[in-house]
Scaffold this active site. Structure first.
Site, PDB file in Angstrom:
ATOM      1  N   GLU A   1       0.846  -1.208   0.000  1.00  0.00           N
ATOM      2  CA  GLU A   1       0.000   0.000   0.000  1.00  0.00           C
ATOM      3  C   GLU A   1       0.871   1.243   0.000  1.00  0.00           C
ATOM      4  OE1 GLU A   1      -3.692  -1.433   2.800  1.00  0.00           O
ATOM      5  OE2 GLU A   1      -1.969  -0.485   3.686  1.00  0.00           O
TER       6      GLU A   1
ATOM      7  N   ASP B   1      -9.736 -11.449   5.510  1.00  0.00           N
ATOM      8  CA  ASP B   1      -9.914 -12.832   5.973  1.00  0.00           C
ATOM      9  C   ASP B   1     -10.924 -12.834   7.104  1.00  0.00           C
ATOM     10  OD1 ASP B   1      -8.315 -12.932   8.754  1.00  0.00           O
ATOM     11  OD2 ASP B   1      -7.263 -11.613   7.380  1.00  0.00           O
TER      12      ASP B   1
HETATM   13  N1  ADE Z   1      -5.024  -8.278   9.744  1.00  0.00           N
HETATM   14  C1  ADE Z   1      -5.664  -8.908   8.752  1.00  0.00           C
HETATM   15  N2  ADE Z   1      -6.163 -10.081   9.158  1.00  0.00           N
HETATM   16  C2  ADE Z   1      -5.829 -10.198  10.471  1.00  0.00           C
HETATM   17  C3  ADE Z   1      -6.045 -11.198  11.453  1.00  0.00           C
HETATM   18  N3  ADE Z   1      -6.691 -12.318  11.156  1.00  0.00           N
HETATM   19  N4  ADE Z   1      -5.542 -10.997  12.701  1.00  0.00           N
HETATM   20  C4  ADE Z   1      -4.861  -9.856  12.978  1.00  0.00           C
HETATM   21  N5  ADE Z   1      -4.618  -8.890  12.089  1.00  0.00           N
HETATM   22  C5  ADE Z   1      -5.106  -9.049  10.834  1.00  0.00           C
END
Ligand code: ADE
Length: 252
Positions: free
Chosen positions: A12, A217
């Site tokens: 980014e 996620d």
């Molecule tokens: N950033 C993106 N996904 C994450 C996750 N699962 N845990 C902590 N920071 C994150």
């Protein structure tokens, strides 16, 4: 006074620096700070690296060495609210530190110096950021992301919301951790590793801050696979599009 654009991802940061003009680089404490102009706005763009301490140290330098008027943070997050999907965008209302726990001395999640657990973001930036993110997902994403990426991540109708975010020095990757976090912090919709630290430093120095997070996620057993794929293919295009819209649609 310049606006700081702080990213948790090298990708980014690189994309944003690529769009800047009149760039001056300054290296301090293993970070490269880029001063210049981004879509007509005087900025300092920097990659914080991961975690709360890294973000806090970068935020302190931005405030005390570069005299920034505000900090805008961009990055990705793991969803713990099951209605959020990969590609949705969360504009933070309040930030928590989910790993702060000085019990039995003080309440769980309370930040000792500040005496609070929830730190509000800059209220005046929330609507402009919602507008910037909505413009991006509704009218630009389909042209700016390759069609196969839109299909692969099902990015046909991403959702944009303002809600609480929690940070901690942990990559959350299990259903059990998600259940526990939801129980402890019921208003939190996603987790990441820096926002709560930027929030603390900015609150201490009375500097407005905003946190923009795209869901990469679901913070579950699949997170270790979903996160790097989304970061590689899509995350920086979201950050660029949203910051560009914010800077070009508003007077900063
Ligand atoms: N950033 C993106 N996904 C994450 C996750 N699962 N845990 C902590 N920071 C994150």
């Amino acid at each position: 006074m310049p606006v700081a654009v702080l990213s948790a991802m090298a990708e980014e940061n690189a994309s944003l620096v690529h769009q800047m003009v009149d760039v001056q680089r300054t290296e301090i404490g293993k970070r490269v700070y880029h001063e210049g102009c981004l879509w007509g706005v005087d900025v300092v763009v920097v990659f914080s690296h991961w975690g709360k301490v890294a973000a806090a140290s970068t935020a302190s330098v931005l405030i005390n060495r570069f005299n920034v008027s505000e900090i805008i943070f961009t990055g990705v997050a793991g969803a713990i609210d099951h209605t959020l999907n990969v590609g949705d965008v969360v504009i933070a209302s309040d930030l928590y530190q989910h790993d702060m726990d000085a019990r039995p001395l003080i309440a769980r999640h309370e930040i000792p110096l500040l005496g609070v657990s929830a730190m509000p973001s800059d209220t005046s930036r929330r609507k402009p950021l919602m507008d910037a993110a909505n413009t991006f997902v509704k009218t630009q994403l389909a042209h700016e992301l390759p069609a196969e990426i839109v299909t692969e991540f099902s990015l046909q109708q991403p959702f944009v919301t303002t809600a609480a975010i929690a940070s901690g020095d942990q990559f959350i990757s299990s259903t059990q951790q998600v259940v526990d976090l939801r129980e402890r912090l019921p208003d939190v919709v996603c987790v990441e590793m820096e926002g709560g630290a930027v929030a603390q430093v900015c609150t201490e120095f009375n500097i407005p801050f905003s946190i923009i997070r795209t869901i990469s996620d679901a913070a579950n057993e699949q997170a270790g696979i979903d996160f790097p794929r989304f970061v590689k293919e899509a995350a920086q295009l979201y950050s660029m599009g949203i910051v560009r819209n914010l800077f070009t649609q508003n007077t900063l």
